[in-house]
Design a protein around this motif. Sequence first.
Motif, PDB file in Angstrom:
ATOM      1  N   TYR A 184      33.063  47.473  39.063  1.00 32.67           N
ATOM      2  CA  TYR A 184      32.877  46.221  39.927  1.00 32.67           C
ATOM      3  C   TYR A 184      33.029  45.045  38.839  1.00 32.67           C
ATOM      4  O   TYR A 184      34.046  44.311  39.111  1.00 32.67           O
ATOM      5  CB  TYR A 184      32.010  45.922  40.984  1.00 32.67           C
ATOM      6  N   ILE A 189      36.129  42.469  38.488  1.00 35.56           N
ATOM      7  CA  ILE A 189      35.884  41.077  39.131  1.00 35.56           C
ATOM      8  C   ILE A 189      36.095  40.362  37.782  1.00 35.56           C
ATOM      9  O   ILE A 189      36.713  39.156  38.017  1.00 35.56           O
ATOM     10  CB  ILE A 189      34.363  41.008  39.525  1.00 35.56           C
ATOM     11  N   LEU A 211      39.812  39.869  37.180  1.00 40.33           N
ATOM     12  CA  LEU A 211      40.415  38.956  38.415  1.00 40.33           C
ATOM     13  C   LEU A 211      40.155  37.489  37.702  1.00 40.33           C
ATOM     14  O   LEU A 211      40.954  36.566  37.825  1.00 40.33           O
ATOM     15  CB  LEU A 211      39.793  39.184  39.432  1.00 40.33           C
ATOM     16  N   ILE A 212      38.783  37.138  37.526  1.00 43.56           N
ATOM     17  CA  ILE A 212      38.463  35.825  37.110  1.00 43.56           C
ATOM     18  C   ILE A 212      39.320  35.315  35.893  1.00 43.56           C
ATOM     19  O   ILE A 212      39.807  34.051  35.771  1.00 43.56           O
ATOM     20  CB  ILE A 212      36.733  35.838  36.827  1.00 43.56           C
ATOM     21  N   ALA A 261      30.648  37.682  36.930  1.00 43.72           N
ATOM     22  CA  ALA A 261      30.934  38.916  37.025  1.00 43.72           C
ATOM     23  C   ALA A 261      30.113  39.918  37.226  1.00 43.72           C
ATOM     24  O   ALA A 261      30.100  40.735  38.052  1.00 43.72           O
ATOM     25  CB  ALA A 261      32.449  39.182  36.104  1.00 43.72           C
ATOM     26  N   LEU A 304      28.257  39.456  40.611  1.00 43.71           N
ATOM     27  CA  LEU A 304      29.186  39.866  41.873  1.00 43.71           C
ATOM     28  C   LEU A 304      29.464  41.274  41.981  1.00 43.71           C
ATOM     29  O   LEU A 304      29.170  41.916  42.872  1.00 43.71           O
ATOM     30  CB  LEU A 304      30.215  38.989  41.472  1.00 43.71           C
ATOM     31  N   GLY A 305      29.696  41.832  40.788  1.00 39.54           N
ATOM     32  CA  GLY A 305      29.858  43.235  40.720  1.00 39.54           C
ATOM     33  C   GLY A 305      28.690  44.074  41.231  1.00 39.54           C
ATOM     34  O   GLY A 305      28.809  44.970  41.726  1.00 39.54           O
ATOM     35  N   CYS A 342      28.245  43.666  44.878  1.00 41.22           N
ATOM     36  CA  CYS A 342      29.330  44.635  45.403  1.00 41.22           C
ATOM     37  C   CYS A 342      28.781  46.144  45.723  1.00 41.22           C
ATOM     38  O   CYS A 342      28.719  46.705  46.536  1.00 41.22           O
ATOM     39  CB  CYS A 342      30.607  44.529  44.934  1.00 41.22           C
TER      40      CYS A 342
END
Length: 169
Positions: free
Chosen positions: A98, A102, A105-106, A155, A158-159, A162
């Motif tokens: 994850y 992420i 993506l960032i 990241a 957030l990962g 998730c």
Amino acid sequence: MIIKIILVIILLISLYTDVKNRKILNIITLPSILIGFIYHFATQGFEGFLFSGKGFLTGLGLLIIPYLLGGMGAGDVKLLAAIGALMGTSFVFYSFIYIGLIGGLIALVLLIRNKGLVDLIKSFFYTIAFFRSNLGSMFISKDKPSRISFPYGIAIVLGTLCTLFWGGF
């Protein structure tokens, strides 16, 4: 349940300090690693110690190469190692997947926002077309700074969240 609460607390503190000061503090990560080892040893004995140790080594191993290549700070590595010590090998591995998604993506959003994506694509195709010669550099602007960075703790947090809420794949 207590270990998940500790995890969320260290994630939120690390997110705050990384965004504000671009640092993930040792005073957060090192005690978290120790708490993971002590908790799992106290609840499961030597098997729990091994569980925490394998998670710690997995978290450390996943980010040590990017750190050694200068792609991230030591705090990021220690945070992932702490996550591994608290939650174990499979959790930290799924978190890493994850985190990579992420983080990518960032990075893509930052490249598009700074219009560096066009230069990156041009450079890639010119490198292929001219067989890795430097001819493509005359077509690509060197006026802009080539390095785009962001606090990777975003990241990581957030990962990990998730994985905590959704689990593995």
